[in-house]
Write an enzyme that holds these catalytic residues in place. Structure first.
Site, PDB file in Angstrom:
ATOM      1  CD  GLU A  21       1.185   0.579   5.226  1.00  0.00           C
ATOM      2  OE1 GLU A  21       0.769   1.295   6.167  1.00  0.00           O
ATOM      3  OE2 GLU A  21       0.430  -0.033   4.469  1.00  0.00           O
TER       4      GLU A  21
ATOM      5  CB  SER B 244       7.994   2.605   4.450  1.00  0.00           C
ATOM      6  OG  SER B 244       6.769   1.944   4.362  1.00  0.00           O
TER       7      SER B 244
END
Ligand SMILES: [Zn+2]
Length: 217
Positions: free
Chosen positions: A78, A76
């Site tokens: 993030e 991801s």
């Protein structure tokens, strides 16, 4: 893959799918990660894979320097923010990043979520602050998030969403639900007046329970 890692991977998928089923994220947005105990590594949901179709082969193993140990999958975007929380908080075993509607609404308004409910203090450590805005996936966002998170279990990401940090996956998901529900109550109450926060005495009393339990399974 060892049995415990297999079990942890399955737990991570189940938690991510429950987060999606609870409407705490929309589409493939948001992400979940879990610390692999004692290894300095983390398992994290991949980029752009629908939660319903996640399989163990999709889950990405990554270390604290962002080196990936899973072939063919991108972590991801993030992951930088997730890793920074794990690095700074030894008590945190799982991180949930959601875009839940009511808590995100506060994040877009840049209004902190007050400690209205006793469970906010017991499970989250009190009110939830707003981290300064920074672009998705950057070190700056990771730093801003950790700074506003402090020793609590949740933070609102300015003009973005929510990050919740629990000792394990079950606790992290519960924290995300407590924050979203409280944000919903808060915003509903604010349509009529200004809701009362808990007293300082009560926040101190329940705060000691948070301190005592935040490192427990
Ligand atoms: Zn996001």
């Amino acid at each position: 893959m060892s049995t415990s890692r297999e079990a942890l991977t399955k737990e991570l998928i189940a938690a991510a799918q429950e987060m999606s089923a609870l409407d705490l994220v929309g589409g493939t947005s948001g992400n979940v990660s879990v610390r692999i105990p004692g290894e300095g590594r983390v398992l994290i949901t991949p980029s752009s894979v629908p939660y319903a179709s996640l399989t163990p082969a999709d889950i990405v193993e990554i270390d604290f320097e962002s080196e990936i140990y899973t072939e063919g999958r991108a972590a991801s975007v993030e992951h930088v923010m997730h890793l920074e929380v794990f690095k700074q908080r030894a008590d945190v075993g799982a991180v949930f990043h959601t875009h839940s509607i009511y808590a995100s609404a506060l994040a877009f308004l840049r209004i902190p979520l007050p400690a209205l409910l006793e469970e906010m203090v017991v499970y989250v450590g009190g009110s939830v602050d707003v981290a300064e805005f920074a672009q998705t996936g950057t070190e700056e966002l990771a730093e801003n998030a950790c700074k506003a998170l402090g020793e609590k279990a949740a933070v609102l990401l300015g003009s973005h969403g929510v990050l919740c940090a629990g000792h394990n996956l079950a606790k992290g998901l519960h924290i995300a639900q407590v924050v979203e529900r409280t944000a919903r109550i808060y915003l509903t109450a604010r349509t009529i007046g200004v809701p009362h926060e808990l007293s300082e005495d009560l926040i101190e009393t329940y705060g000691s329970i948070y301190e005592y339990t935040r490192s427990e399974d």
